[in-house]
Design a protein around this motif. Sequence first.
Motif, PDB file in Angstrom:
ATOM      1  N   SER A 183      -4.662   5.948   5.441  1.00  0.00           N
ATOM      2  CA  SER A 183      -4.686   7.204   4.681  1.00  0.00           C
ATOM      3  C   SER A 183      -5.787   8.122   5.200  1.00  0.00           C
ATOM      4  O   SER A 183      -6.744   7.680   5.817  1.00  0.00           O
ATOM      5  CB  SER A 183      -4.909   6.922   3.191  1.00  0.00           C
ATOM      6  N   ASN A 184      -5.596   9.389   4.913  1.00  0.00           N
ATOM      7  CA  ASN A 184      -6.603  10.408   5.215  1.00  0.00           C
ATOM      8  C   ASN A 184      -7.197  10.815   3.874  1.00  0.00           C
ATOM      9  O   ASN A 184      -6.550  11.507   3.092  1.00  0.00           O
ATOM     10  CB  ASN A 184      -5.949  11.601   5.917  1.00  0.00           C
ATOM     11  N   GLU A 185      -8.418  10.399   3.599  1.00  0.00           N
ATOM     12  CA  GLU A 185      -9.014  10.595   2.266  1.00  0.00           C
ATOM     13  C   GLU A 185      -9.134  12.060   1.848  1.00  0.00           C
ATOM     14  O   GLU A 185      -9.256  12.363   0.669  1.00  0.00           O
ATOM     15  CB  GLU A 185     -10.385   9.917   2.182  1.00  0.00           C
ATOM     16  N   ILE A 186      -9.071  12.972   2.790  1.00  0.00           N
ATOM     17  CA  ILE A 186      -9.188  14.388   2.459  1.00  0.00           C
ATOM     18  C   ILE A 186      -7.908  14.908   1.799  1.00  0.00           C
ATOM     19  O   ILE A 186      -7.967  15.685   0.859  1.00  0.00           O
ATOM     20  CB  ILE A 186      -9.522  15.215   3.718  1.00  0.00           C
ATOM     21  N   ILE A 187      -6.748  14.441   2.267  1.00  0.00           N
ATOM     22  CA  ILE A 187      -5.480  14.990   1.773  1.00  0.00           C
ATOM     23  C   ILE A 187      -4.565  13.963   1.123  1.00  0.00           C
ATOM     24  O   ILE A 187      -3.511  14.326   0.600  1.00  0.00           O
ATOM     25  CB  ILE A 187      -4.713  15.709   2.904  1.00  0.00           C
ATOM     26  N   GLU A 188      -4.936  12.671   1.167  1.00  0.00           N
ATOM     27  CA  GLU A 188      -4.053  11.637   0.642  1.00  0.00           C
ATOM     28  C   GLU A 188      -4.765  10.699  -0.332  1.00  0.00           C
ATOM     29  O   GLU A 188      -5.958  10.444  -0.196  1.00  0.00           O
ATOM     30  CB  GLU A 188      -3.476  10.787   1.788  1.00  0.00           C
ATOM     31  N   ASP A 189      -3.991  10.209  -1.285  1.00  0.00           N
ATOM     32  CA  ASP A 189      -4.428   9.138  -2.178  1.00  0.00           C
ATOM     33  C   ASP A 189      -3.652   7.882  -1.803  1.00  0.00           C
ATOM     34  O   ASP A 189      -2.564   7.965  -1.235  1.00  0.00           O
ATOM     35  CB  ASP A 189      -4.112   9.481  -3.644  1.00  0.00           C
ATOM     36  N   TYR A 190      -4.200   6.727  -2.149  1.00  0.00           N
ATOM     37  CA  TYR A 190      -3.473   5.486  -1.904  1.00  0.00           C
ATOM     38  C   TYR A 190      -3.597   4.573  -3.109  1.00  0.00           C
ATOM     39  O   TYR A 190      -4.516   4.683  -3.912  1.00  0.00           O
ATOM     40  CB  TYR A 190      -3.962   4.776  -0.631  1.00  0.00           C
ATOM     41  N   ILE A 246       0.865  -1.180   0.000  1.00  0.00           N
ATOM     42  CA  ILE A 246       0.000   0.000   0.000  1.00  0.00           C
ATOM     43  C   ILE A 246       0.899   1.226   0.000  1.00  0.00           C
ATOM     44  O   ILE A 246       1.770   1.366   0.859  1.00  0.00           O
ATOM     45  CB  ILE A 246      -0.930   0.016   1.230  1.00  0.00           C
ATOM     46  N   ILE A 247       0.695   2.093  -0.970  1.00  0.00           N
ATOM     47  CA  ILE A 247       1.459   3.329  -1.076  1.00  0.00           C
ATOM     48  C   ILE A 247       0.496   4.495  -0.864  1.00  0.00           C
ATOM     49  O   ILE A 247      -0.517   4.609  -1.552  1.00  0.00           O
ATOM     50  CB  ILE A 247       2.147   3.438  -2.452  1.00  0.00           C
ATOM     51  N   VAL A 248       0.822   5.336   0.108  1.00  0.00           N
ATOM     52  CA  VAL A 248      -0.007   6.495   0.447  1.00  0.00           C
ATOM     53  C   VAL A 248       0.813   7.750   0.164  1.00  0.00           C
ATOM     54  O   VAL A 248       1.976   7.834   0.554  1.00  0.00           O
ATOM     55  CB  VAL A 248      -0.417   6.452   1.938  1.00  0.00           C
ATOM     56  N   LYS A 249       0.210   8.700  -0.548  1.00  0.00           N
ATOM     57  CA  LYS A 249       0.930   9.947  -0.842  1.00  0.00           C
ATOM     58  C   LYS A 249      -0.047  11.111  -0.863  1.00  0.00           C
ATOM     59  O   LYS A 249      -1.258  10.916  -1.044  1.00  0.00           O
ATOM     60  CB  LYS A 249       1.699   9.848  -2.152  1.00  0.00           C
TER      61      LYS A 249
END
Length: 80
Positions: A64-71, A5-8
């Motif tokens: 992840s934080n769906e507001i500021i991050e994609d995964y 899982i990559i979160v950015k």
Amino acid sequence: MKATIIVKPKKGVLDPQGNAIKKVANSYFGTEFIDIRSGKYFEVNLENKDAKDIIQQLASKILSNEIIEDYEIIYENRNS
């Protein structure tokens, strides 16, 4: 089931860590990096009949934080 899982940060969201790395890299290498984005990397191994669904929920609800991050989830090919 194994997955990566990559979160950015989402595009357009400030990335202070990436900007700090970019500044140091520009100075160190004497060149101008256009952009450096930082992120998080997770390796998950789960044996469960609902593994794919659980991993999806793990990425979206906890990692992840769906507001500021994609995964992105990359499932390992079981045949390898």
